[in-house]
Write a protein that holds these residues in place. Structure first.
Motif, mmCIF file in Angstrom:
data_model
loop_
_atom_site.group_PDB
_atom_site.id
_atom_site.type_symbol
_atom_site.label_atom_id
_atom_site.label_comp_id
_atom_site.label_asym_id
_atom_site.label_seq_id
_atom_site.Cartn_x
_atom_site.Cartn_y
_atom_site.Cartn_z
ATOM 1 N N ILE A 126 0.767 -1.096 0.026
ATOM 2 C CA ILE A 126 0.018 0.106 -0.122
ATOM 3 C C ILE A 126 0.795 1.232 0.045
ATOM 4 C CG2 ILE A 126 -1.812 1.270 1.430
ATOM 5 C CD1 ILE A 126 -2.500 -1.491 2.514
ATOM 6 N N ASP A 127 0.443 2.146 -0.985
ATOM 7 C CA ASP A 127 1.330 3.528 -0.788
ATOM 8 C C ASP A 127 0.528 4.344 -1.464
ATOM 9 O OD1 ASP A 127 4.539 4.123 -0.395
ATOM 10 O OD2 ASP A 127 3.247 5.543 -1.175
ATOM 11 N N GLN A 128 0.296 5.595 -0.886
ATOM 12 C CA GLN A 128 -0.314 6.832 -1.531
ATOM 13 C C GLN A 128 0.314 7.595 -2.630
ATOM 14 O OE1 GLN A 128 -1.240 9.679 1.595
ATOM 15 N NE2 GLN A 128 0.863 9.426 2.543
ATOM 16 N N ASP A 129 1.707 7.469 -3.050
ATOM 17 C CA ASP A 129 2.597 8.264 -3.868
ATOM 18 C C ASP A 129 2.297 7.227 -5.020
ATOM 19 O OD1 ASP A 129 4.972 8.813 -5.034
ATOM 20 O OD2 ASP A 129 5.539 10.083 -3.550
ATOM 21 N N GLU A 130 2.085 8.291 -6.054
ATOM 22 C CA GLU A 130 1.811 7.845 -7.501
ATOM 23 C C GLU A 130 3.270 7.091 -8.021
ATOM 24 O OE1 GLU A 130 0.114 9.424 -11.794
ATOM 25 O OE2 GLU A 130 0.853 10.875 -10.174
ATOM 26 N N ASP A 131 4.458 7.861 -7.930
ATOM 27 C CA ASP A 131 5.782 7.545 -8.416
ATOM 28 C C ASP A 131 6.265 5.944 -7.642
ATOM 29 O OD1 ASP A 131 6.006 9.690 -9.959
ATOM 30 O OD2 ASP A 131 6.730 10.943 -8.555
ATOM 31 N N ALA A 132 5.798 5.830 -6.379
ATOM 32 C CA ALA A 132 6.065 4.588 -5.543
ATOM 33 C C ALA A 132 5.216 3.427 -6.185
ATOM 34 C CB ALA A 132 5.786 4.870 -4.135
ATOM 35 N N ILE A 133 4.136 3.761 -6.357
ATOM 36 C CA ILE A 133 3.231 2.839 -7.023
ATOM 37 C C ILE A 133 3.626 2.118 -8.398
ATOM 38 C CG2 ILE A 133 0.857 2.352 -8.271
ATOM 39 C CD1 ILE A 133 0.860 2.073 -5.088
ATOM 40 N N ARG A 134 4.195 3.266 -9.297
ATOM 41 C CA ARG A 134 4.759 2.898 -10.556
ATOM 42 C C ARG A 134 6.253 2.029 -10.305
ATOM 43 N NH1 ARG A 134 5.737 7.681 -12.055
ATOM 44 N NH2 ARG A 134 3.526 8.264 -12.662
ATOM 45 N N ALA A 135 6.791 2.605 -9.459
ATOM 46 C CA ALA A 135 8.221 1.716 -9.388
ATOM 47 C C ALA A 135 7.976 0.491 -8.674
ATOM 48 C CB ALA A 135 9.130 2.637 -8.406
ATOM 49 N N SER A 136 7.208 0.252 -7.709
ATOM 50 C CA SER A 136 7.155 -0.955 -6.975
ATOM 51 C C SER A 136 6.285 -1.950 -7.741
ATOM 52 C CB SER A 136 6.410 -0.925 -5.657
ATOM 53 O OG SER A 136 5.045 -0.240 -5.849
ATOM 54 N N THR A 137 5.293 -1.555 -8.526
ATOM 55 C CA THR A 137 4.747 -2.355 -9.665
ATOM 56 C C THR A 137 5.745 -3.131 -10.576
ATOM 57 O OG1 THR A 137 2.446 -1.221 -9.412
ATOM 58 C CG2 THR A 137 2.867 -2.641 -11.426
ATOM 59 N N GLU A 138 6.519 -2.306 -11.009
ATOM 60 C CA GLU A 138 7.661 -3.036 -11.873
ATOM 61 C C GLU A 138 8.747 -3.740 -11.182
ATOM 62 O OE1 GLU A 138 11.305 -1.188 -14.510
ATOM 63 O OE2 GLU A 138 9.627 0.209 -14.244
ATOM 64 N N ARG A 139 8.864 -3.395 -9.899
ATOM 65 C CA ARG A 139 10.045 -4.222 -9.223
ATOM 66 C C ARG A 139 9.405 -5.489 -8.829
ATOM 67 N NH1 ARG A 139 13.140 0.454 -5.890
ATOM 68 N NH2 ARG A 139 13.900 1.604 -7.951
ATOM 69 N N SER A 199 6.981 -7.083 -9.999
ATOM 70 C CA SER A 199 6.336 -8.099 -11.217
ATOM 71 C C SER A 199 6.784 -9.418 -11.315
ATOM 72 C CB SER A 199 6.346 -7.206 -12.531
ATOM 73 O OG SER A 199 7.820 -7.112 -12.791
ATOM 74 N N GLU A 200 7.976 -9.771 -11.174
ATOM 75 C CA GLU A 200 8.451 -10.969 -11.174
ATOM 76 C C GLU A 200 7.815 -12.081 -10.116
ATOM 77 O OE1 GLU A 200 12.314 -11.699 -9.060
ATOM 78 O OE2 GLU A 200 12.461 -9.662 -9.214
ATOM 79 N N PHE A 201 7.144 -11.482 -9.000
ATOM 80 C CA PHE A 201 6.487 -12.443 -8.274
ATOM 81 C C PHE A 201 4.971 -12.616 -8.693
ATOM 82 C CE2 PHE A 201 9.823 -9.934 -6.095
ATOM 83 C CZ PHE A 201 10.516 -11.101 -5.641
ATOM 84 N N GLY A 202 4.340 -12.143 -9.447
ATOM 85 C CA GLY A 202 3.154 -12.558 -10.202
ATOM 86 C C GLY A 202 1.962 -12.334 -9.324
ATOM 87 N N ASP A 203 1.156 -13.528 -9.286
ATOM 88 C CA ASP A 203 0.011 -13.299 -8.539
ATOM 89 C C ASP A 203 0.032 -13.179 -7.003
ATOM 90 O OD1 ASP A 203 -1.350 -13.439 -11.107
ATOM 91 O OD2 ASP A 203 -1.911 -15.356 -10.885
ATOM 92 N N ILE A 204 1.225 -13.401 -6.467
ATOM 93 C CA ILE A 204 1.259 -13.364 -4.953
ATOM 94 C C ILE A 204 1.200 -11.867 -4.518
ATOM 95 C CG2 ILE A 204 2.456 -15.560 -4.998
ATOM 96 C CD1 ILE A 204 4.776 -13.912 -3.857
ATOM 97 N N VAL A 205 1.217 -11.216 -5.338
ATOM 98 C CA VAL A 205 1.466 -9.627 -5.082
ATOM 99 C C VAL A 205 0.319 -8.713 -5.621
ATOM 100 C CG1 VAL A 205 2.790 -7.426 -5.636
ATOM 101 C CG2 VAL A 205 4.035 -9.522 -5.406
ATOM 102 N N THR A 206 -0.249 -7.888 -4.542
ATOM 103 C CA THR A 206 -1.305 -6.994 -4.830
ATOM 104 C C THR A 206 -0.876 -5.616 -4.512
ATOM 105 O OG1 THR A 206 -2.703 -8.956 -4.583
ATOM 106 C CG2 THR A 206 -3.710 -6.501 -4.590
ATOM 107 N N ILE A 207 -0.952 -4.583 -5.298
ATOM 108 C CA ILE A 207 -0.470 -3.257 -4.757
ATOM 109 C C ILE A 207 -1.715 -2.472 -4.952
ATOM 110 C CG2 ILE A 207 0.965 -1.656 -5.721
ATOM 111 C CD1 ILE A 207 3.038 -3.406 -6.797
ATOM 112 N N VAL A 208 -1.879 -1.634 -3.870
ATOM 113 C CA VAL A 208 -3.022 -0.694 -3.781
ATOM 114 C C VAL A 208 -2.583 0.650 -3.520
ATOM 115 C CG1 VAL A 208 -5.277 -0.254 -2.705
ATOM 116 C CG2 VAL A 208 -4.469 -2.657 -3.233
ATOM 117 N N ARG A 209 -3.073 1.927 -4.513
ATOM 118 C CA ARG A 209 -2.534 3.173 -3.977
ATOM 119 C C ARG A 209 -3.602 3.528 -3.115
ATOM 120 N NH1 ARG A 209 -2.500 8.551 -7.828
ATOM 121 N NH2 ARG A 209 -1.326 9.850 -6.487
ATOM 122 N N SER A 210 -3.300 3.888 -1.865
ATOM 123 C CA SER A 210 -4.125 4.248 -0.799
ATOM 124 C C SER A 210 -3.119 4.625 0.516
ATOM 125 C CB SER A 210 -4.862 3.264 -0.376
ATOM 126 O OG SER A 210 -5.889 3.682 0.627
#
Length: 311
Positions: free
Chosen positions: A52-65, A67-78
Motif C-alpha cells: 500500500i502506498d499513496q505516492d503515484e511514483d512509488a506505485i509505478r516503481a514498486s509495480t515494476e520491481r 512484477s516477477e512475483f506474479g499473482d502473490i503480489v497485490t499493490i493498492v494506491r491508498s
C-alpha cells in the motif's frame, strides 16, 4: 527519474518479521518495494503480499520491481490508514506481518519538484499524495502565525519556532512564499548565527514540521496503530521504522498499551476491567542501525525499529 530509495534497517526488518512461506504480509508504506521485495523472495506460491502506498511514483516503481512475483503480489494506491478496508476488499481478515517505514523516501527528497527538500529550489508542495488539496504552500501562506508557531514548535521541535513563524508572516505580506528556496532563506534568517553550527541545516526542522502537517502524519499514525495490531494473526509481527522522537513516542505508547491494557487501580488484587493483552514488544528496546549502515546511508541515523508480536 528512477525511484531510488535505500531501505533502512532492511535485514533487521526481514529477520524480525519471522516470515512464513505461506503467510500473508502487508507493507503499508511500500515506497520502492525495498522491504517488500525481500518479503516476496521468502514467500511460496501460497503466500500473499499486499503493498500500500499513496505516492503515484512509488506505485509505478514498486509495480515494476515486484512484477516477477506474479499473482502473490497485490499493490493498492491508498494510505495505510485504510489498511483494514483495503484488506477487507481483498477478502482478507488477518495477516501474519505488517511493516511501516515512516520516513520520507530518498526519491521524494531528491526530486526537486516534489518540494520536500530545503536543498533545492522548487515549488512548495510536500504532498505524499498529489491528489490531496492541502500543500506546503497553503500551510505557509494561509495558516495564522499562531498555527505556524505551534506546528514548528510541536512537529519540528524547534526552539526558534516563534521567530520563524513571525518572519514567515512578515515576508508573505510582501509576496506569497511559493518556493522551497525562499522558505529556507526565511528560516535561515530567523535563527541566530551561533546556533546554525549545530544540528544540520537550519531549515531542517521547519520543513519536517510542515511536511508532517501537510500529510497529517502523526494523526494518521496515532489513530490507526490499534486497528493494525488487531489485524495480526497469533504470532504475527508488526515492524515499524520511525525517524523522529514524536513518531517513536506514539509507537512506543501504542505498543505498551496493547501489551498492558489493564486500567484497574494498582492496588486492585485482580484485574476487573477485562482488558486483555494483545501481545508484547519484541525486543523491549528499539533496534538501531549499525555503524556500518549509518556510514553507508547517513539518512538512517535517526531510524528506530520497534516490533510488536501478537499473542
Amino acid at each position: 527519474m528512477e525511484f531510488v530509495h535505500k531501505s533502512v534497517l532492511l535485514d533487521e526488518v526481514i529477520d524480525n518479521l519471522n516470515i512464513k512461506p505461506d503467510g500473508i504480509y502487508v507493507d503499508g508504506t511500500l515506497g520502492g518495494a525495498g522491504h517488500g521485495k525481500e518479503v516476496c523472495k521468502r514467500l511460496s506460491a501460497n503466500g500473499r503480499f499486499i503493498g500500500i502506498d499513496q505516492d503515484e511514483d512509488a506505485i509505478r516503481a514498486s509495480t515494476e520491481r515486484l512484477s516477477e512475483f506474479g499473482d502473490i503480489v497485490t499493490i493498492v494506491r491508498s494510505n495505510y490508514s485504510d489498511m483494514v478496508s483495503v484488506l477487507h476488499d481483498l477478502c482478507i481478515d488477518k495477516v501474519d506481518g505488517i511493516t511501516l517505514d515512516l520516513g520520507v523516501s530518498s526519491f521524494q527528497l531528491d526530486t526537486a519538484d516534489r518540494g520536500f527538500s530545503y536543498r533545492m529550489d522548487a515549488p512548495l508542495d510536500m504532498r505524499m499524495d498529489n491528489r490531496q488539496e492541502l500543500s506546503a504552500a497553503t500551510v505557509v501562506n494561509e495558516y495564522t502565525e499562531s498555527e505556524l508557531f505551534h506546528i514548528i514548535k510541536n512537529y519540528g521541535e524547534d526552539k526558534f519556532a516563534k521567530n520563524i513563524a513571525k518572519n514567515i508572516v512578515i515576508e508573505r505580506k510582501k509576496n506569497p512564499i511559493l518556493t522551497t528556496g525562499r522558505l529556507a532563506e526565511i528560516v535561515d534568517r530567523s535563527i541566530p548565527m551561533k546556533m546554525k553550527k549545530q544540528g544540520g541545516h537550519p531549515a531542517k526542522r521547519t520543513f519536517q514540521a510542515i511536511r508532517i502537517e501537510v500529510n497529517h502524519e502523526l494523526d494518521v499514525l496515532q489513530q490507526n496503530l490499534s486497528d493494525m495490531i488487531d489485524l495480526l494473526n497469533p504470532g504475527g509481527r508488526f515492524c515499524i521504522i520511525t525517524f523522529h522522537s514524536l513518531e517513536d513516542r506514539i509507537v512506543k505508547k501504542a505498543f505498551r498499551e496493547a501489551e498492558n491494557p489493564c486500567i484497574c487501580p494498582p492496588d486492585f488484587p485482580v484485574c476487573v476491567c477485562g482488558r486483555v493483552s494483545k501481545g508484547r514488544m519484541f525486543p523491549r528496546k528499539p533496534i538501531l542501525p549499525s555503524d556500518c549502515e549509518m556510514e553507508a546511508n547517513p539518512r538512517s541515523k535517526s531510524a528506530k525499529l520497534r516490533v510488536f508480536q501478537r499473542i
